[in-house]
Design an enzyme around this catalytic site. Sequence first.
Site, PDB file in Angstrom:
ATOM      1  CD  GLU A 258      -2.679  -1.151   2.810  1.00 53.45           C
ATOM      2  OE1 GLU A 258      -3.689  -1.710   1.768  1.00 53.45           O
ATOM      3  OE2 GLU A 258      -2.100  -1.086   3.707  1.00 53.45           O
TER       4      GLU A 258
HETATM    5  N1  IFG Z   1      -4.108  -4.047   4.146  1.00 50.82           N
HETATM    6  C1  IFG Z   1      -2.930  -3.781   5.017  1.00 50.82           C
HETATM    7  C2  IFG Z   1      -3.105  -4.014   6.247  1.00 50.82           C
HETATM    8  C3  IFG Z   1      -3.538  -3.681   6.916  1.00 50.82           C
HETATM    9  C4  IFG Z   1      -4.771  -4.502   6.605  1.00 50.82           C
HETATM   10  C5  IFG Z   1      -6.957  -5.356   7.684  1.00 50.82           C
HETATM   11  C6  IFG Z   1      -1.710  -5.553   4.695  1.00 50.82           C
HETATM   12  C7  IFG Z   1      -0.982  -6.427   3.725  1.00 50.82           C
HETATM   13  C8  IFG Z   1      -5.097  -4.153   4.927  1.00 50.82           C
HETATM   14  N2  IFG Z   1      -1.957  -4.265   4.668  1.00 50.82           N
HETATM   15  O1  IFG Z   1      -2.693  -5.975   5.030  1.00 50.82           O
HETATM   16  O2  IFG Z   1      -2.297  -2.564   6.649  1.00 50.82           O
HETATM   17  O3  IFG Z   1      -4.795  -2.456   7.306  1.00 50.82           O
HETATM   18  O4  IFG Z   1      -7.151  -6.452   7.138  1.00 50.82           O
END
Ligand code: IFG
Length: 538
Positions: A344
């Site tokens: 992200e």
């Molecule tokens: N995606 C984000 C996390 C977390 C997650 C919650 C990943 C690798 C959603 N990144 O999962 O930081 O916010 O379900």
Amino acid sequence: MRRRRLLGSLLLTVAAALGTAAAPPPTARAATPTVPLDHVVPAPAAVHEGGTPYTIGAGTRIRVPGGSGDARRIAGYLAGLLRPSTGYALPVTTKGGDGIVLRLGGRGTADLGAEGYRLRVDGRAVTIGARRPAGLFHGVQTLRQLLPPAAGEHRERAGAGVPPGGGWRIGGGTIADTPRYGYRGAMLDVSRHFFTVDQVKRYIDQLAMYKINKLHLHLSDDQGWRIAIRSWPRLATYGGSTQVGGGKGGYYSQDDYREIVSYAADRYLTVVPEIDMPGHTNAALASYADLNCNGVAPPLYTGTHVGFSSLCVPKKVTYDFVDDVVREIARLTPGPYLHIGGDEAHSTGHADYVAFMDKVQPVVAKYGKTVIGWHQLTGAHPAKGALAQYWGYDATGAAERQQVTDAARNGTGLILSPADRAYLDMKYDKDTPLGLNWAGYVGVRRAYDWDPGSYLQGAPGEAIRGVEAPLWSETLSTSAHIEYMAFPRLPGIAELGWSPRASHDWGSYKLRLAAQGPRWDALGIHYYRSPEVPWPAG
Ligand code: IFG
């Protein structure tokens, strides 16, 4: 006529034999019912039931013949589990003989690899043999499950806890067991909400029951920096001073981190520390203005949005920061892996992301560690030997999957954490009070009913290193919250990592899983009694 007589006498002989076996001698009382040897989670590779049960009684000794330090320490761990609940002395001795015998190395263990074990039960002994200490420890976890749930209770039992049957009986037979994958992990996000050393230790104890062997700690994010870095002290003192919702946060001193690492290692879990970058870095950017491209530190963040932060890729100070942080954490971490995140990074241009990863991965190698990154790393140039942790899900596009499987064909190892299977922070269903649902609802069966070996079409089998169950803590702040989301789904992920593909079957697994419920009750684990699982009555 002769044939009839012959048959008659044969039947009589058989009946007589059965007769004596059916009527136990008046003195023996029926000991506790034995747990079927194949009732273990994760399912063992091979189980052969039969032969005389063994009963743990007041005179039982735990024996480590010629015992090494590791074997004696594991014997002490087992004694510590069984003494309070059984009320027996269970002395540990290096002398050979009957009882609970733990053997490390020697003949017949060569085929057991780094983590396998052989457990044999007959009327005189329970013998656990392994080539390496981890295997012996895993054999002890299996032994725990062959005893009634009460034997796992940690609290002192009234009246010495000896069951009415006069002993703790284990069914006769043999289990020969080795894991399918070497990487069987659980991730705990200690950044969105901080969890104390004791809370982490409690989770480690629970993970060890299911032969999980990696604890991935998500130590930094937008909402909190959770590990003291001597060369950049404000990361923890200021960057760790809050959390989602504005609470006081917290952080691990380097001694706290060493304590977690040591506690995990004693239970044969390797800690995998993660410093997420270049995104998910607001806590660091808020702590040091110089890290920001504009020289201005943003405020601390206590919300739950993602993708708004980025280290300043063009600035030299960024790589001084990375070198210092990676060096200090690598020196505190005996395990081979250092996770650099990479997910992200929506506020980092693609070219900058690639440039950043090209600079940072050699730093991890310089300090002797192997890179793990979220699978977005495959969009840059994964270092030789790096592992990518796949967190895609059913909605993930073909191009993104292709990017991952291309990297896998190019030598990048994969850890599978599909968000709509293995993310323990996903709600079970629409009524689940905790957790998120961006990847959909993940029930107990859905978390179990997939195959890591064939999940990513096109990824060569040898690229799959194993599985990991992440638990993100945007909505979680207590051990009870952790346990509600992790149980009963975590054991299913553990089974996918450990058990043979051929053993995979929801219909039989759910019965074995249900039998774990009374164990969790005995241990005070706050699990979700999912209606998908046929829990025992009472
Ligand atoms: N995606 C984000 C996390 C977390 C997650 C919650 C990943 C690798 C959603 N990144 O999962 O930081 O916010 O379900």
